[in-house]
Design an enzyme around this catalytic site. Structure first.
Site, PDB file in Angstrom:
ATOM      1  N   GLU A   7       7.678  -7.190  -1.345  1.00 40.75           N
ATOM      2  CA  GLU A   7       8.575  -6.270  -0.631  1.00 40.75           C
ATOM      3  C   GLU A   7       7.826  -5.298   0.268  1.00 40.75           C
ATOM      4  OE1 GLU A   7       8.707  -6.996  -3.828  1.00 40.75           O
ATOM      5  OE2 GLU A   7      10.737  -7.644  -4.364  1.00 40.75           O
ATOM      6  N   PHE A  41      18.452  -2.582 -17.239  1.00 37.82           N
ATOM      7  CA  PHE A  41      17.393  -3.482 -16.799  1.00 37.82           C
ATOM      8  C   PHE A  41      17.192  -3.360 -15.285  1.00 37.82           C
ATOM      9  CE2 PHE A  41      16.109  -7.763 -15.239  1.00 37.82           C
ATOM     10  CZ  PHE A  41      14.803  -7.720 -15.735  1.00 37.82           C
ATOM     11  N   GLN A  42      15.972  -3.096 -14.876  1.00 39.27           N
ATOM     12  CA  GLN A  42      15.585  -2.934 -13.471  1.00 39.27           C
ATOM     13  C   GLN A  42      16.353  -1.821 -12.764  1.00 39.27           C
ATOM     14  OE1 GLN A  42      15.560  -6.909 -11.687  1.00 39.27           O
ATOM     15  NE2 GLN A  42      13.438  -7.141 -12.369  1.00 39.27           N
ATOM     16  N   LYS A  47      25.430  -3.315  -7.570  1.00 33.75           N
ATOM     17  CA  LYS A  47      25.822  -4.725  -7.537  1.00 33.75           C
ATOM     18  C   LYS A  47      27.336  -4.898  -7.397  1.00 33.75           C
ATOM     19  CE  LYS A  47      25.176  -9.099  -9.947  1.00 33.75           C
ATOM     20  NZ  LYS A  47      24.615  -9.804 -11.106  1.00 33.75           N
ATOM     21  N   MET A  60     -14.944   1.135   6.385  1.00 27.58           N
ATOM     22  CA  MET A  60     -14.816   2.536   6.771  1.00 27.58           C
ATOM     23  C   MET A  60     -15.284   3.459   5.650  1.00 27.58           C
ATOM     24  SD  MET A  60     -14.248   4.558   9.114  1.00 27.58           S
ATOM     25  CE  MET A  60     -13.174   4.155  10.479  1.00 27.58           C
TER      26      MET A  60
HETATM   27  C1  LIG Z   1      -3.864   1.192   0.607  1.00 26.00           C
HETATM   28  C2  LIG Z   1      -5.147   1.864   0.916  1.00 26.00           C
HETATM   29  N1  LIG Z   1      -6.092   2.000  -0.020  1.00 26.00           N
HETATM   30  C3  LIG Z   1      -7.270   2.613   0.272  1.00 26.00           C
HETATM   31  C4  LIG Z   1      -7.500   3.107   1.525  1.00 26.00           C
HETATM   32  C5  LIG Z   1      -8.823   3.813   1.843  1.00 26.00           C
HETATM   33  N2  LIG Z   1      -9.533   3.072   2.887  1.00 26.00           N
HETATM   34  C6  LIG Z   1      -9.478   3.395   4.186  1.00 26.00           C
HETATM   35  S1  LIG Z   1     -10.305   2.330   5.162  1.00 26.00           S
HETATM   36  C7  LIG Z   1     -10.790   1.416   3.851  1.00 26.00           C
HETATM   37  C8  LIG Z   1     -11.640   0.193   4.027  1.00 26.00           C
HETATM   38  C9  LIG Z   1     -10.928  -0.876   4.760  1.00 26.00           C
HETATM   39  O1  LIG Z   1     -11.653  -2.063   4.626  1.00 26.00           O
HETATM   40  P1  LIG Z   1     -11.360  -3.301   5.564  1.00 26.00           P
HETATM   41  O2  LIG Z   1      -9.932  -3.603   5.587  1.00 26.00           O
HETATM   42  O3  LIG Z   1     -12.280  -4.402   5.191  1.00 26.00           O
HETATM   43  O4  LIG Z   1     -11.713  -2.727   6.998  1.00 26.00           O
HETATM   44  P2  LIG Z   1     -13.133  -2.327   7.628  1.00 26.00           P
HETATM   45  O5  LIG Z   1     -13.239  -0.848   7.502  1.00 26.00           O
HETATM   46  O6  LIG Z   1     -14.189  -3.032   6.846  1.00 26.00           O
HETATM   47  O7  LIG Z   1     -13.041  -2.772   9.037  1.00 26.00           O
HETATM   48  C10 LIG Z   1     -10.307   1.964   2.659  1.00 26.00           C
HETATM   49  C11 LIG Z   1     -10.592   1.435   1.317  1.00 26.00           C
HETATM   50  C12 LIG Z   1      -6.463   2.970   2.464  1.00 26.00           C
HETATM   51  N3  LIG Z   1      -6.569   3.453   3.697  1.00 26.00           N
HETATM   52  N4  LIG Z   1      -5.315   2.330   2.163  1.00 26.00           N
END
Ligand SMILES: Cc1ncc(C[n+]2csc(CCOP(=O)(O)OP(=O)(O)O)c2C)c(N)n1
Ligand SMILES: [Mg+2]
Length: 569
Positions: A50, A112-113, A162, A470
């Protein structure tokens, strides 16, 4: 004539111009799903989670300017929507989320749910409804769409018990929406507009910073006229990208944490900052006390809650950006700011942004530029969150609104694939590139199956650096390179694609980049390219957290390539 709640819902959705619902069924939605085949105008796209439905609705909304619709069953289905709803809320994206609910007699019984989804989503929706009678369904749907798309757009949720779906009621099309407590500011106060014009006409070093409000308001032409008449340089926020053509002579790119040095220096040097449809997010302002230190500030925004929230403002104008700019355009003198523009051009030479260094390794920046070249800039680019997102913002030249779709406020990894799916469904004639990270893609990778089942020809470029890049970059720069929990093992994405019956390629060499992109674009259907990029490449410039935006770190001169990768587990 009497109709069931589910029928009234479908009729009302069609009345609102809905063509597609991204959804996932469950017990309490069975009456709705059973009714759906009576309405072939409503296309249902079965997502695999979802969260994907909410992001797809969001991507659809941003690409088309229409309201996106997602649907989930009660309980876990509804809670799975939450991240996507929050994402749409923070980026002012108009979606309507439909959730199943247990039958009325079970509400409040921990059935439920059963989950209180209107309670859970209260702070992340513009408004929400529980449709407690079939007879109120048509009005609720009408109001929900009106609220989602008018004013500052955002998500609206309708919870659907529902038994209301099977209850019969007389169906009458509702009249005009009448919501006495809901006022949408329109034109902006004339006195404020006059004060703003006076400041603009007196300024020596004016600067426009434009955000997503310009895109939402459809005010690109007005902004262009405004900038050209007053010869005022324009910078944008991340979500403002595309509201002003980046190939325009007055464009100085994106500001903020990974904005161009010259955009950030421009904020530092301006004497009048004209903020248009943006909200001074901390990723744009950096340390607030040092933000735009020499400037008076004009803030044009539809949402009065944004005025003075983060930044002290000299002239606030609450109103629709398009109407306010139209009024301002009548009052702004034709002028030039030759010295100021020369100064910015000089800064641009000193802090070049779009140069890509020569490297034996596969640079992510180079891949983005090649996608730009191959598409001639005529594509919708949707991203995940991380370094790849910033490179896509920086190295693709964005000249049109609603063509760069990215999660700004919430920064939601996993947004890319489902949002690109929504964008492609909304704009089937456009090339849609999902530029994703290896981490982000793994968060919603199951939507590859949706691409196949519903024949959605998204092209996916994975910038595979073997890291949560990042976060690794922050560890590199601020935590002595202690890479804790950021090295990331990945499946073989090409094999994964193949398993989903999607064509794919792996690219490890620079020379292979352009042919692979060309092949992906020629291919009829979705396509995935797994680009094995330099693992420890960083995004520059970077304003360190807590620093003033003019204090950015620039790309160090790298002589030695770290390729081939050594750090992937
Ligand atoms: C749902 C979620 N969890 C954690 C983060 C923290 N976060 C920001 S950028 C990042 C790394 C992203 O990795 P990737 O998708 O491989 O992209 P890259 O930076 O390597 O290009 C994380 C863990 C986030 N922004 N969103
Ligand atoms: Mg990564």
């Amino acid at each position: 004539m009497k109709k069931t709640g589910a029928q009234i819902l479908c009729e009302s959705l069609i009345e609102e111009g809905v063509e597609v619902i991204f959804g996932f069924p469950g017990g309490v939605l069975l009456p709705f799903y059973d009714t759906l085949p009576q309405y072939p105008k409503l296309r249902h796209i079965l997502v695999r989670h979802e969260q994907g439905a909410a992001h797809a609705a969001d991507g659809y909304a941003r690409a088309t300017g229409k309201v996106g619709v997602c649907m989930a069953t009660s309980g876990p289905g509804a809670t799975n929507l939450v991240t996507g709803i929050a994402n749409a809320y923070l980026d002012s994206s108009p979606i309507v989320a439909l959730t199943g609910q247990v039958a009325r007699a079970f509400i409040g019984k921990d059935a439920f749910q059963e989950i209180d989804i209107t309670g859970i989503t209260l702070p992340i929706t513009k408004h929400s409804y529980v449709a407690m009678e079939a007879s109120s369904m048509a009005n609720i749907v009408k109001e929900a769409f009106y609220l989602a798309r008018t004013g500052r757009p955002g998500p609206v949720l309708i919870d659907l018990p529902k038994d209301v779906q099977t209850e019969e009621a007389e169906y009458r099309q509702p009249g005009k929406v009448n919501l006495p407590g809901y006022k949408v500011p329109s034109k902006g106060h004339p006195t404020q507009i006059k004060s703003a014009a006076k400041l603009i006409n007196e300024a020596q070093r004016p600067l426009i910073i434009a955000g997503r409000g310009v895109i939402i308001s459809g005010a690109g032409a007005e902004l262009k006229q405004f900038a050209e008449t007053g010869q005022i340089p324009v910078i944008t926020t991340l979500l403002g990208i595309g509201c002003f053509p980046e190939n325009h002579i007055l464009s100085y790119g994106m500001a903020g944490m990974h904005g161009s040095g010259y955009a950030n220096k421009a904020i530092d040097n301006t004497d009048l900052l004209i903020a248009v449809g943006m909200r001074f997010d901390d990723r744009v302002t950096g340390e607030l006390s040092a933000f735009a230190p020499h400037a008076r500030i004009i803030h044009i925004d539809l949402d009065p809650a944004e005025i003075g929230k983060n930044v002290r403002v000299n002239v606030p104008i609450v109103g629709d950006v398009k109407a306010v700019l139209q009024a301002l355009n009548k009052l702004v003198n034709t002028t030039d700011h030759v010295e100021w523009i020369q100064e910015l051009d000089e800064l641009r030479k000193q802090h070049p942004m779009t140069d890509i260094r020569d490297s034996a390794g596969l640079l992510p920046q180079y891949i983005i530029r090649q996608i730009y070249e191959a598409t001639g800039g005529d594509a919708i680019v949707v991203t995940g969150v991380g370094q790849h997102q910033m490179w896509a913002a920086q190295h693709y030249i964005h000249n049109e609104p609603n063509r760069f779709i990215s999660s700004g406020g919430l920064g939601t990894m996993g947004f890319g694939l489902p949002a690109s799916m929504g964008a492609k469904v909304g704009c089937p004639d456009k090339t849609v590139w999902c530029i994703d990270g290896d981490g982000s893609l793994q968060m919603t990778i199951q939507e590859l199956a949706t691409l196949v089942q519903d024949d959605i020809a998204v092209k996916i470029a994975v910038l595979n650096n073997g890291y949560l890049g990042m976060v690794r970059q922050w560890q590199d720069l601020f935590y002595d390179k202690r890479y804790v929990a950021t090295p990331l093992s990945c499946p073989d994405f090409v094999k994964v694609a193949e398993a989903y019956r999607i064509a794919g390629l792996r690219v490890t060499q620079r020379e292979e980049v352009a042919p692979a992109i060309a092949q992906a674009m020629q291919h009829d259907g979705p396509f995935l390219i797994d680009f094995m990029v330099e693992p420890e490449e960083n995004v520059y410039p970077m304003v360190p957290p807590g620093a003033a935006i003019a204090q950015f770190i620039e790309e160090p001169k790298k002589e030695v390539s770290t390729w081939p990768r050594t750090s992937t587990p």
